[in-house]
Design an enzyme around this catalytic site. Structure first.
Site, PDB file in Angstrom:
ATOM      1  N   ASP A 136      38.814  66.608  -0.531  1.00 16.75           N
ATOM      2  CA  ASP A 136      39.363  65.696   0.469  1.00 16.75           C
ATOM      3  C   ASP A 136      40.880  65.506   0.344  1.00 16.75           C
ATOM      4  O   ASP A 136      41.363  64.387   0.260  1.00 16.75           O
ATOM      5  CB  ASP A 136      38.630  64.354   0.313  1.00 16.75           C
ATOM      6  CG  ASP A 136      39.016  63.337   1.370  1.00 16.75           C
ATOM      7  OD1 ASP A 136      39.243  63.739   2.518  1.00 16.75           O
ATOM      8  OD2 ASP A 136      39.109  62.136   1.034  1.00 16.75           O
ATOM      9  N   GLU A 164      37.315  55.481  -9.142  1.00 21.76           N
ATOM     10  CA  GLU A 164      37.586  55.341  -7.711  1.00 21.76           C
ATOM     11  C   GLU A 164      36.685  54.255  -7.155  1.00 21.76           C
ATOM     12  O   GLU A 164      35.500  54.186  -7.515  1.00 21.76           O
ATOM     13  CB  GLU A 164      37.250  56.627  -6.924  1.00 21.76           C
ATOM     14  CG  GLU A 164      38.199  57.758  -7.151  1.00 21.76           C
ATOM     15  CD  GLU A 164      37.849  59.007  -6.323  1.00 21.76           C
ATOM     16  OE1 GLU A 164      37.128  58.891  -5.304  1.00 21.76           O
ATOM     17  OE2 GLU A 164      38.294  60.087  -6.713  1.00 21.76           O
ATOM     18  N   GLU A 207      34.069  64.755  -9.654  1.00 21.95           N
ATOM     19  CA  GLU A 207      32.936  64.842  -8.747  1.00 21.95           C
ATOM     20  C   GLU A 207      32.332  66.230  -8.634  1.00 21.95           C
ATOM     21  O   GLU A 207      32.199  66.771  -7.541  1.00 21.95           O
ATOM     22  CB  GLU A 207      33.328  64.317  -7.363  1.00 21.95           C
ATOM     23  CG  GLU A 207      33.690  62.854  -7.402  1.00 21.95           C
ATOM     24  CD  GLU A 207      33.609  62.173  -6.046  1.00 21.95           C
ATOM     25  OE1 GLU A 207      33.609  62.872  -5.031  1.00 21.95           O
ATOM     26  OE2 GLU A 207      33.509  60.936  -6.029  1.00 21.95           O
ATOM     27  N   TYR A 244      31.400  53.762  -3.966  1.00 26.46           N
ATOM     28  CA  TYR A 244      31.860  53.233  -2.684  1.00 26.46           C
ATOM     29  C   TYR A 244      30.825  52.263  -2.108  1.00 26.46           C
ATOM     30  O   TYR A 244      30.464  52.356  -0.939  1.00 26.46           O
ATOM     31  CB  TYR A 244      32.170  54.403  -1.734  1.00 26.46           C
ATOM     32  CG  TYR A 244      33.413  55.159  -2.192  1.00 26.46           C
ATOM     33  CD1 TYR A 244      34.670  54.768  -1.777  1.00 26.46           C
ATOM     34  CD2 TYR A 244      33.321  56.221  -3.088  1.00 26.46           C
ATOM     35  CE1 TYR A 244      35.818  55.414  -2.212  1.00 26.46           C
ATOM     36  CE2 TYR A 244      34.463  56.877  -3.533  1.00 26.46           C
ATOM     37  CZ  TYR A 244      35.703  56.466  -3.092  1.00 26.46           C
ATOM     38  OH  TYR A 244      36.856  57.099  -3.538  1.00 26.46           O
TER      39      TYR A 244
HETATM   40  C1  GCB Z   1      35.885  60.799  -3.591  1.00 27.33           C
HETATM   41  C2  GCB Z   1      36.808  61.897  -4.007  1.00 27.33           C
HETATM   42  C3  GCB Z   1      38.172  61.766  -3.380  1.00 27.33           C
HETATM   43  C4  GCB Z   1      38.048  61.335  -1.932  1.00 27.33           C
HETATM   44  C5  GCB Z   1      37.329  60.006  -1.878  1.00 27.33           C
HETATM   45  C6  GCB Z   1      37.141  59.488  -0.455  1.00 27.33           C
HETATM   46  O1  GCB Z   1      34.941  60.482  -4.227  1.00 27.33           O
HETATM   47  O2  GCB Z   1      36.920  62.034  -5.410  1.00 27.33           O
HETATM   48  O3  GCB Z   1      38.854  62.995  -3.492  1.00 27.33           O
HETATM   49  O4  GCB Z   1      39.279  61.266  -1.287  1.00 27.33           O
HETATM   50  O5  GCB Z   1      36.082  60.127  -2.451  1.00 27.33           O
HETATM   51  O6  GCB Z   1      38.003  58.798   0.037  1.00 27.33           O
HETATM   52  O7  GCB Z   1      36.126  59.829   0.141  1.00 27.33           O
END
Ligand code: GCB
Length: 588
Positions: free
Chosen positions: A152, A493, A400, A456
């Site tokens: 991403d 994250e 990941e 998330y």
């Molecule tokens: C993740 C990735 C990261 C993405 C992020 C997202 O888990 O490690 O590279 O940018 O999610 O914003 O979806």
């Protein structure tokens, strides 16, 4: 690998500037170096170009240089480079985020010389990062190259970091490895010095920050000194000694190099992350090297600004997501006391990335991908480059990867072993876990020293249902803890896409600045209760460019800051929070 500096015995010529550049089958045109070519070319067909491209410049060699050895050194070329001097092939390098240098003494002449780089930005299933590469032939017989990033962030390419002409003496210092043992404020420091050519004697002088000599020694390739009254390198309170290493023959100094180094201890114990023996709490970010104009090219202005924004926010750490950062940024972090989780280029190691993200035994990542060699290479090059930095407290072997699939353990076990063997300072090693690899299904967690979670809850899952998000997060983290009670757990994250300036009375509206704050408050409420949860690195420091996608609005918008480094509401929320969280002993 030593960082390029000028010393009394070494001349350094910076070749940054405007070079000649062309895409295959195009005309030469001006191009700034360092910098990504993509955003300098405006139109989509150039910006999204896939294939070979060429850079060229001239440099001048003096009589004095010809009495030395001449090297060309690249901070990085993304992703492949073949180097030519005066049309003669010098060498090549694959891997877009680590430095390389070649000796060109035999190829240069007095006066004008031409340096050309044949480069390429193709990524496939044997490179890191991983890309999905395809070629199709159109009705006119033209080959169309396509690259779909398996990750991403935008596949910026070009000469991303400085190019230097570096002149060294005939006999020269190739590398310096520094290790030490600390007992209270007493240090035993070891220097392992690699020399090319002959060295009569090697002299080591250690200077403190006032340039006072605190230790000296003279001898061979391995030396040891004692230092009293050591001032330790501390988060946000860095202290750097200088090791001046000289090749001497009587009074003659044949070569001289000065390596800065801080001293601190790092240890993972009883589910805490100890720096200098005290439980450290990570406050900070996953970042990207990503700016307007420069793309992924080095911007010292952006780096200094970012460091000041991080300090303003009360942050103390970042992860070099998802590749080794510039040496300039690493030196800045070391100088300013930012704690760094240093990551390889291993991103995109998931065959089903972005499709349905389901584990599918018929399409097993570890059977299809052939990234083992690239992975070993980047581990070697990263540790070789960054081994002396006190700021680096942990190596991240991958981001990941598909760690719930059969074969993942067998793939990662030798890589963790390699990193542990190579690191002279025995730092902890981790991998960054994705939300599909749950406590029930992940098979790589036994190898990690710290459980690093990208989660998330409240965004990709439980969107706008923060009560459900809190419950899911708590259950999952507690489950990890039950399985691995001695391993600390942290967020590498967590975040929510947020369009700067978008507001709503309804705080549950996704993409608004209000929701980003609510999202973080909910997640932080959970982790604040867990004593073994040792850090929070938000995703992301700033908005950044990605490939096109229906989930991306001119890029990923999860920044606390915009791409222009303007704060969103969440930036102020975190300033308030982090100003009140100490670096040490937050969790009792
Ligand atoms: C993740 C990735 C990261 C993405 C992020 C997202 O888990 O490690 O590279 O940018 O999610 O914003 O979806």
């Amino acid at each position: 690998m030593l960082y390029p500096i000028a010393t009394q015995t070494r001349q350094l010529v910076d070749l940054s500037g405007v070079w000649q550049f062309k895409l295959a089958d195009q005309q030469w045109q001006p191009m700034a170096v360092p910098g990504s070519f993509n955003d300098q070319l405006i139109l989509s067909e150039y910006k999204n170009y896939v294939g070979d491209f060429f850079y060229q410049t001239e440099f001048f060699v003096t009589e004095a240089m010809l009495n030395q050895r001449v090297f060309v050194r690249f901070g990085s070329v993304t992703h492949y480079a073949a180097v030519f001097v005066n049309e003669q092939y010098i060498g090549e390098h694959q891997g877009g985020f680590t430095p390389f240098e070649f000796e060109v003494t035999e190829f240069v002449t007095l006066g004008r010389n031409v340096l050309r780089v044949n480069a390429n930005n193709i990524l496939n299933n044997s490179t890191l990062p991983v890309g999905n590469y395809s070629e199709t032939v159109d009705e006119n017989g033209n080959v169309r190259k396509k690259l779909d990033e398996n990750f991403d962030f935008f596949n910026y390419a070009g000469i991303h970091r400085p190019v230097m002409l570096w002149c060294k003496p005939k006999n020269y210092i190739e590398d310096i490895t520094i290790t030490y043992e600390l007992q209270d404020n007493q240090a035993t420091v070891n220097f392992a010095i690699e020399v090319v050519g002959e060295a009569k004697q090697i002299k080591v002088t250690v200077l403190d920050e006032q340039s006072q000599v605190v230790a000296t020694s003279i001898g061979g390739a391995k030396q040891q000194v004692e230092i009293d009254n050591v001032i330790r390198w501390q988060p946000l309170n860095a202290y750097l000694y200088q090791a001046v290493v000289e090749l001497v023959d009587g009074d003659v100094v044949e070569d001289s190099y000065s390596e800065p180094f801080g001293m601190r201890t790092v240890e993972v114990k009883n589910n805490q992350f100890l720096i200098n023996g005290e439980p450290f709490y990570f406050k900070g970010y996953g970042r990207h090297e990503d700016t307007y104009l420069n793309g992924r090219g080095l911007s010292n202005v952006a780096n200094v600004l970012d460091v000041n924004l991080m300090k303003w926010q009360g942050a103390n750490s970042f992860r070099t997501s998802h590749y080794p950062y510039s040496e300039e940024m690493m030196r800045l972090a070391d100088r300013e006391g930012f704690v760094v989780i240093d990551e390889t280029t291993a991103v995109g190691l998931m065959y089903n990335f972005g499709v349905d993200m389901k584990v599918d035994p018929a399409n097993n990542t570890w059977k299809i991908y052939k990234t083992g060699e690239a992975h070993r290479q980047v581990i070697r090059e990263l540790i070789q480059r960054d081994k002396n930095y006190a700021c680096v407290v942990m190596w991240s072997i991958a981001n990941e990867a598909s760690t719930a699939e059969e074969g993942a353990y067998e793939y990662f076990e030798p890589l963790f072993k390699l990193a542990r063997e190579l690191d002279p300072q025995n730092r902890p090693c981790c991998f960054v876990n994705l939300l599909l690899a749950t406590p029930e299904t992940d098979v790589v967690a036994p190898l990690t020293d710290v459980i690093c979670l990208n989660r998330y809850c409240g965004w990709y899952r439980q969107l706008s249902d923060l009560d459900a998000a809190k419950k899911a997060l708590k259950e999952e983290v507690e489950h990890w803890h039950r399985l691995y009670p001695d391993k600390p757990i942290m967020f590498t994250e967590y975040g929510a896409d947020t369009v700067a300036g978008l507001h709503d009375m309804d705080f549950n509206t996704p993409f608004t600045e209000e929701y980003q704050v609510e999202y973080y408050k909910a997640n932080n409420e959970v982790i604040d209760q867990l004593p073994y949860f040792v850090g929070e690195q938000v995703w992301n420091f700033a908005d950044f460019q990605t490939k096109y996608g229906i989930f991306r609005v001119q890029g990923n918008k999860k920044g606390l800051f915009t791409r222009a480094r303007m704060p969103k509401m969440a930036a102020h929320y975190f300033k308030q929070r982090w100003d009140n969280i100490p670096n040490f002993n937050y969790k009792k």
